[in-house]
Design a protein around this motif. Sequence first.
Motif, mmCIF file in Angstrom:
data_model
loop_
_atom_site.group_PDB
_atom_site.id
_atom_site.type_symbol
_atom_site.label_atom_id
_atom_site.label_comp_id
_atom_site.label_asym_id
_atom_site.label_seq_id
_atom_site.Cartn_x
_atom_site.Cartn_y
_atom_site.Cartn_z
ATOM 1 N N SER A 140 0.965 -1.146 -0.002
ATOM 2 C CA SER A 140 -0.112 0.126 0.228
ATOM 3 C C SER A 140 0.908 1.497 0.064
ATOM 4 O O SER A 140 2.078 1.129 0.566
ATOM 5 N N LEU A 141 0.289 2.274 -0.504
ATOM 6 C CA LEU A 141 0.959 3.627 -0.391
ATOM 7 C C LEU A 141 1.184 3.962 0.993
ATOM 8 O O LEU A 141 2.242 4.576 1.404
ATOM 9 N N SER A 142 0.301 3.552 1.885
ATOM 10 C CA SER A 142 0.424 3.740 3.432
ATOM 11 C C SER A 142 1.899 3.189 3.901
ATOM 12 O O SER A 142 2.472 3.769 4.942
ATOM 13 N N GLY A 143 2.377 2.261 3.495
ATOM 14 C CA GLY A 143 3.500 1.298 3.738
ATOM 15 C C GLY A 143 4.602 2.086 3.191
ATOM 16 O O GLY A 143 5.775 1.677 3.756
ATOM 17 N N ILE A 144 4.500 3.185 2.380
ATOM 18 C CA ILE A 144 5.760 3.765 1.726
ATOM 19 C C ILE A 144 5.769 5.127 2.473
ATOM 20 O O ILE A 144 6.961 5.308 3.246
ATOM 21 N N ALA A 148 -1.484 9.122 8.632
ATOM 22 C CA ALA A 148 -2.000 9.358 10.195
ATOM 23 C C ALA A 148 -3.220 8.419 10.312
ATOM 24 O O ALA A 148 -4.145 8.497 9.208
ATOM 25 N N GLY A 149 -3.380 7.917 11.318
ATOM 26 C CA GLY A 149 -4.580 7.168 11.470
ATOM 27 C C GLY A 149 -4.346 5.671 11.031
ATOM 28 O O GLY A 149 -5.119 4.798 11.535
ATOM 29 N N GLN A 150 -3.123 5.358 10.472
ATOM 30 C CA GLN A 150 -3.000 3.994 10.249
ATOM 31 C C GLN A 150 -1.533 3.630 10.635
ATOM 32 O O GLN A 150 -1.039 2.887 9.881
ATOM 33 N N THR A 151 -1.228 3.752 11.813
ATOM 34 C CA THR A 151 -0.067 3.347 12.142
ATOM 35 C C THR A 151 0.352 1.829 12.199
ATOM 36 O O THR A 151 1.250 1.389 11.903
ATOM 37 N N ASN A 152 -0.883 0.966 12.529
ATOM 38 C CA ASN A 152 -0.678 -0.127 12.395
ATOM 39 C C ASN A 152 -0.658 -0.866 11.035
ATOM 40 O O ASN A 152 0.169 -1.724 10.595
ATOM 41 N N LYS A 157 2.245 -3.057 6.259
ATOM 42 C CA LYS A 157 2.665 -3.042 5.019
ATOM 43 C C LYS A 157 4.038 -2.543 4.756
ATOM 44 O O LYS A 157 4.505 -3.263 3.902
ATOM 45 N N ALA A 158 4.781 -1.776 5.322
ATOM 46 C CA ALA A 158 5.980 -1.583 5.361
ATOM 47 C C ALA A 158 6.862 -2.751 5.608
ATOM 48 O O ALA A 158 7.950 -2.993 5.205
ATOM 49 N N GLY A 159 6.421 -3.457 6.829
ATOM 50 C CA GLY A 159 7.209 -4.657 7.012
ATOM 51 C C GLY A 159 6.875 -5.824 5.960
ATOM 52 O O GLY A 159 8.068 -6.156 5.643
ATOM 53 N N VAL A 160 5.906 -5.810 5.086
ATOM 54 C CA VAL A 160 5.775 -6.673 3.908
ATOM 55 C C VAL A 160 6.991 -6.217 2.910
ATOM 56 O O VAL A 160 7.708 -6.967 2.032
ATOM 57 N N ILE A 161 6.964 -4.946 2.823
ATOM 58 C CA ILE A 161 7.912 -4.301 1.821
ATOM 59 C C ILE A 161 9.373 -4.595 2.114
ATOM 60 O O ILE A 161 10.148 -5.147 1.179
ATOM 61 N N GLY A 162 9.764 -4.510 3.437
ATOM 62 C CA GLY A 162 10.997 -4.973 3.903
ATOM 63 C C GLY A 162 11.319 -6.700 3.630
ATOM 64 O O GLY A 162 12.368 -6.890 3.152
#
Length: 242
Positions: A140-144, A148-152, A157-162
């Motif tokens: 998701s764009l959120s993972g990049i 705000a409001g989507q810390t979880n 998603k940032a974890g999946v990117i890594g």
Amino acid sequence: MKCALVTGGSRGIGRAICLKLAAQGYYVLINYRSNTEEASKTLAQIVENGGTGELLQFDISDKEALKQALERWIEANPDKYIEVLVNNAGIRDDSLLAWMADEQWDNVLKTNLDSFFYVTRVVLNGMMTRKYGRIINIVSLSGIKGLAGQTNYSAAKAGVIGATKALAQEIARQGITVNALAPGFIKTDMTEGLDEKELKMLIPARRFGQPGEVAAAVAFFASPEAAYITGQVLSINGGLYT
């Protein structure tokens, strides 16, 4: 018979991906958790278009259930193998971190991040044996950029990117690629509650994306022509964030 497993394939982006991969000649395994009616509609559309596939029900947030379901299918289908895995299923449960409940954090991380590990680990064995495979993670764009409001959700998603980048390096020599797609605002059930008229003014393309536009990118990453592309994250967001 070469197969493609799509988690969360009953609706939205997942359905579009199932239809596209079926059109590419894959026998599609449509994973879903509980909405049998919508999953059956996806399968019916595949069949109507001349494709083949089947439903595969399991909860991706339940590591034991998914392991049993996948291993049982693999054992029962020695003439089929999963050549393409699309980790698409996910949930959102938005809240500012200061007021976020433990369950909101745990459920979103378990469904979006943990499931990547447990599903991929089961499927990977067959790919490594055959020295060929395509793993495509819908992030998701959120993972990049974070939102705000989507810390979880952003953390998951940032974890999946890594993980995408790390796994790509581990298995490139086996002929297996691992890539991710990061959609922005796509017209699905997940964006129904958003103010599209206001939000599209923030997007250079001035519109929300279509599920089929994500599915087309999945089809490319799944193709033999994408063999030299791995560990990459492709943004599909109309220019919203570059």
